[in-house]
Scaffold this active site. Structure first.
Site, mmCIF file in Angstrom:
data_model
loop_
_atom_site.group_PDB
_atom_site.id
_atom_site.type_symbol
_atom_site.label_atom_id
_atom_site.label_comp_id
_atom_site.label_asym_id
_atom_site.label_seq_id
_atom_site.Cartn_x
_atom_site.Cartn_y
_atom_site.Cartn_z
ATOM 1 N N ASP A 291 0.996 -1.348 -0.218
ATOM 2 C CA ASP A 291 0.060 -0.003 0.002
ATOM 3 C C ASP A 291 0.979 1.241 0.047
ATOM 4 O O ASP A 291 0.607 2.193 -0.630
ATOM 5 C CB ASP A 291 -0.950 0.116 1.269
ATOM 6 C CG ASP A 291 -2.043 0.867 1.200
ATOM 7 O OD1 ASP A 291 -2.248 1.460 0.289
ATOM 8 O OD2 ASP A 291 -2.520 1.305 2.496
ATOM 9 N N TYR B 37 -0.758 -8.334 7.302
ATOM 10 C CA TYR B 37 -2.272 -9.031 7.870
ATOM 11 C C TYR B 37 -1.986 -10.481 8.132
ATOM 12 O O TYR B 37 -2.977 -10.970 8.765
ATOM 13 C CB TYR B 37 -3.382 -8.481 6.985
ATOM 14 C CG TYR B 37 -3.885 -7.447 6.914
ATOM 15 C CD1 TYR B 37 -3.395 -6.350 7.854
ATOM 16 C CD2 TYR B 37 -4.807 -7.196 6.019
ATOM 17 C CE1 TYR B 37 -3.928 -5.084 7.762
ATOM 18 C CE2 TYR B 37 -5.503 -5.906 6.241
ATOM 19 C CZ TYR B 37 -4.847 -4.730 7.016
ATOM 20 O OH TYR B 37 -5.579 -3.414 6.981
HETATM 21 P P1 ADP Z 1 -1.645 -6.830 3.848
HETATM 22 O O1 ADP Z 1 -1.581 -5.910 4.829
HETATM 23 O O2 ADP Z 1 -2.718 -7.264 3.131
HETATM 24 O O3 ADP Z 1 -0.947 -7.917 4.524
HETATM 25 P P2 ADP Z 1 0.938 -6.240 2.835
HETATM 26 O O4 ADP Z 1 1.625 -5.022 2.147
HETATM 27 O O5 ADP Z 1 1.756 -5.981 4.099
HETATM 28 O O6 ADP Z 1 -0.368 -6.343 2.789
HETATM 29 O O7 ADP Z 1 1.625 -7.525 2.150
HETATM 30 C C1 ADP Z 1 0.873 -8.045 1.176
HETATM 31 C C2 ADP Z 1 1.892 -8.686 0.426
HETATM 32 O O8 ADP Z 1 2.458 -7.894 -0.907
HETATM 33 C C3 ADP Z 1 3.151 -9.336 1.009
HETATM 34 O O9 ADP Z 1 3.370 -10.686 0.302
HETATM 35 C C4 ADP Z 1 4.317 -8.437 0.805
HETATM 36 O O10 ADP Z 1 5.555 -9.182 0.646
HETATM 37 C C5 ADP Z 1 3.915 -7.948 -0.520
HETATM 38 N N1 ADP Z 1 4.615 -6.627 -1.178
HETATM 39 C C6 ADP Z 1 4.993 -5.633 -0.322
HETATM 40 N N2 ADP Z 1 5.582 -4.662 -1.166
HETATM 41 C C7 ADP Z 1 5.204 -5.292 -2.590
HETATM 42 C C8 ADP Z 1 5.530 -4.621 -3.716
HETATM 43 N N3 ADP Z 1 6.113 -3.439 -3.912
HETATM 44 N N4 ADP Z 1 5.220 -5.260 -4.890
HETATM 45 C C9 ADP Z 1 4.601 -6.571 -4.712
HETATM 46 N N5 ADP Z 1 4.102 -7.043 -3.674
HETATM 47 C C10 ADP Z 1 4.653 -6.302 -2.408
#
Ligand code: ADP
Length: 183
Positions: A34, A123
């Site tokens: 995000d 999460y």
């Molecule tokens: P949530 O709060 O839904 O768990 P996160 O952002 O913490 O969301 O993580 C969701 C997934 O996105 C994780 O597998 C994380 O490693 C991944 N992630 C983080 N940054 C990126 C990025 N720039 N591009 C793709 N995936 C990402």
């Protein structure tokens, strides 16, 4: 059914019509993917998100993609469930995220969509279970989307998604026999 592939990468560098954001319910930006998407899209994204009046867990809402480069037309924000052990509706809510994202993609006319591994970071959703739900839902939801990229940020997640895709190909009625182990 769309063509689906699992890739390793940064979703902010994708060139599909839409990218999916694993957002929080405020739609004003947060950590993880995000935060990366908001940094890449610019401050307009948080302003557009704030105007949508929030988003419930399992739902999805679209905004423009603003300054994302390569240019993407839409960001589809979805709010995944926080993992609380699995007995709190988490699987249904995660499946709903993937389904609602495809519905919103259809509404905005996106033909190609990139997804992160929703809920598997902050999460805490177990990555293998989340991969099974992602592939199972995306392959069983009717949609006009033609191409889906499952963008994993680490190799373990990419491998789990690729294994689910291989299993899915092998199990379909027009299954690819190469998808099965030799017997
Ligand atoms: P949530 O709060 O839904 O768990 P996160 O952002 O913490 O969301 O993580 C969701 C997934 O996105 C994780 O597998 C994380 O490693 C991944 N992630 C983080 N940054 C990126 C990025 N720039 N591009 C793709 N995936 C990402």
């Amino acid at each position: 059914m769309p063509q689906i592939e699992a890739v390793l990468g940064d979703i902010t560098r994708e060139e599909t019509d839409a990218i999916v954001n694993a957002a929080n319910s405020s739609l004003r930006g947060g950590g993880g993917v995000d935060g990366a998407i908001h940094r890449a899209a610019g401050p307009e994204l948080a302003r557009a998100g704030a105007m949508l009046g929030g988003c419930k867990t399992g739902d999805a809402k679209a905004t423009p993609a603003f300054r994302l480069d390569p240019p993407v037309k839409h960001v589809i924000h979805t709010v995944g469930p926080v993992w609380r052990g699995g007995g709190d509706g988490e699987p249904e809510l995660l499946a709903s995220c993937y389904r609602r994202c495809l519905e919103v993609a259809d509404e905005v006319g996106a033909r190609s969509v990139s997804f992160p591994a929703i809920s598997t970071g902050i999460y805490g959703y177990p990555a293998a279970d989340a991969a099974r739900i992602a592939v199972g839902t995306l392959t069983s939801t009717p949609t006009g989307v033609e191409r889906i990229r499952l963008v994993a940020f680490d190799e373990a997640t990419r491998d789990l998604l690729a294994a689910e895709l291989a299993r899915d190909v092998g199990s379909g009625p027009a299954g690819n026999p190469d998808g099965f182990a030799e017997r």
